[in-house]
Design an enzyme around this catalytic site. Structure first.
Site, PDB file in Angstrom:
ATOM      1  N   GLU A  43       0.794  -1.080   0.104  1.00 45.33           N
ATOM      2  CA  GLU A  43       0.226  -0.024   0.139  1.00 45.33           C
ATOM      3  C   GLU A  43       0.878   1.148  -0.143  1.00 45.33           C
ATOM      4  O   GLU A  43       1.843   1.224   0.615  1.00 45.33           O
ATOM      5  CB  GLU A  43      -0.751   0.091   1.201  1.00 45.33           C
ATOM      6  CG  GLU A  43      -1.891   1.213   1.436  1.00 45.33           C
ATOM      7  CD  GLU A  43      -2.476   1.336   2.828  1.00 45.33           C
ATOM      8  OE1 GLU A  43      -3.453   1.996   3.007  1.00 45.33           O
ATOM      9  OE2 GLU A  43      -2.046   0.759   3.896  1.00 45.33           O
ATOM     10  N   LYS A 112      -9.624   3.056  -2.084  1.00 42.68           N
ATOM     11  CA  LYS A 112      -9.823   2.533  -0.729  1.00 42.68           C
ATOM     12  C   LYS A 112     -10.912   2.971  -0.073  1.00 42.68           C
ATOM     13  O   LYS A 112     -11.184   4.247  -0.014  1.00 42.68           O
ATOM     14  CB  LYS A 112      -8.662   2.913   0.099  1.00 42.68           C
ATOM     15  CG  LYS A 112      -8.656   2.070   1.439  1.00 42.68           C
ATOM     16  CD  LYS A 112      -7.297   2.318   2.149  1.00 42.68           C
ATOM     17  CE  LYS A 112      -7.084   1.748   3.713  1.00 42.68           C
ATOM     18  NZ  LYS A 112      -6.068   2.131   4.406  1.00 42.68           N
ATOM     19  N   CYS A 146      -5.646  -2.696   3.043  1.00 40.63           N
ATOM     20  CA  CYS A 146      -5.210  -2.373   4.310  1.00 40.63           C
ATOM     21  C   CYS A 146      -6.511  -2.620   5.366  1.00 40.63           C
ATOM     22  O   CYS A 146      -6.927  -3.714   5.550  1.00 40.63           O
ATOM     23  CB  CYS A 146      -4.409  -1.323   4.569  1.00 40.63           C
ATOM     24  SG  CYS A 146      -3.335  -1.378   6.174  1.00 40.63           S
TER      25      CYS A 146
END
Length: 261
Positions: A43, A112, A146
């Site tokens: 990431e 995200k 994540c």
């Protein structure tokens, strides 16, 4: 069907995109030289969590990263799950994944969805609004980023399409690494899918990261753990295992979504 996956566990240099692009290039080329089918990055590998420098350092419309991946994928004939990078779109900033096939084509992108307050993402970034499922190297796949890992309902929402590999690029701090391992194994088991998760190593101003990038099979067994050093490591995935797991316990067929709220 078998596929060789390369995990690029990088030590990201905070606020230094020039060095980070060079690290990513070397990792992709190394993976190709080892005949990997797919290479996965961590990431925010382009600048790390230099969120207070987004205006100066974020990739404008993702153009640099997209050209970078397209050229490397085609030249090296390798599929790339591009971790994620900081991207600027107009006046907004996003934590964005790009996925490229071995012919240099962009086949998917993802912003995200769940922003992590402990690392101040919610103060600097905009949240994504869409699912991300695609076919890469002939395999139905999905990718997340994540903190998304902590939301099994989101993973299941995407995985319901018949996903065989779930990708999780991350910057997951050392102090919560045991949770990382447990949740990744859980996501593999409950979705009856392979999990490929790539974390970073190294430090930034407030956190330390100790890797443990993982490849996990649909039974939750760890096939590969990359340890705690900067490296490109490899694992082979045997997709035939999926039928053996899903046949006796058809989890998706037995769901009752009308009762879930």
């Amino acid at each position: 069907m078998r596929r060789k996956v390369a995990l690029a566990q990088l030590d990201i240099q905070l606020g230094n995109p020039a060095e980070n692009y060079q690290k990513a290039k070397q990792a992709i080329e190394e993976a190709a030289n080892h005949h990997a089918d797919i290479v996965v990055l961590p990431e925010m590998w382009n600048i790390g969590y230099a969120l207070d420098q987004l205006a100066e350092l974020a990739d404008e419309n993702g153009q640099k990263t997209q050209q970078f991946f397209s050229e490397l994928a085609l030249k090296n004939q390798i599929n790339i799950v591009g971790g994620s990078v900081a991207v600027r779109n107009g006046q907004s900033f996003f934590n964005t994944t790009y996925v490229y096939d071995q012919n240099g084509n962009l086949i998917s992108s993802y912003e995200k969805v769940h922003l992590f307050g402990l690392m101040n993402e919610d103060q600097y970034l905009e949240a994504g609004q869409k699912e991300n499922h695609f076919k890469l190297a002939g395999i139905p796949s999905a990718s997340f980023i994540c903190y998304d890992l902590r939301f099994p309902e989101w993973i299941r929402t995407v995985a319901r399409y018949g996903t065989d590999i779930l990708y999780f690029p991350a910057e997951w701090p050392s102090k919560r690494i045991e949770q990382w391992k447990i949740m990744l194994r859980s996501r593999a088991i409950e979705n009856q899918a392979f999990v490929v998760a790539v974390n970073r190593v190294g430090t930034d101003l407030e956190n330390s990261f100790n890797g443990h990038s993982l490849v996990i099979d649909p039974l939750g067994q760890v096939i590969h753990d990359a340890g705690e050093v900067e490296q490109v490591s490899y694992a082979e995935i045997d997709l035939a295992q999926l039928a053996q797991v899903r046949g006796p316990i058809p989890v998706f067929k037995d769901r009752r979504p009308s009762l879930y709220h």
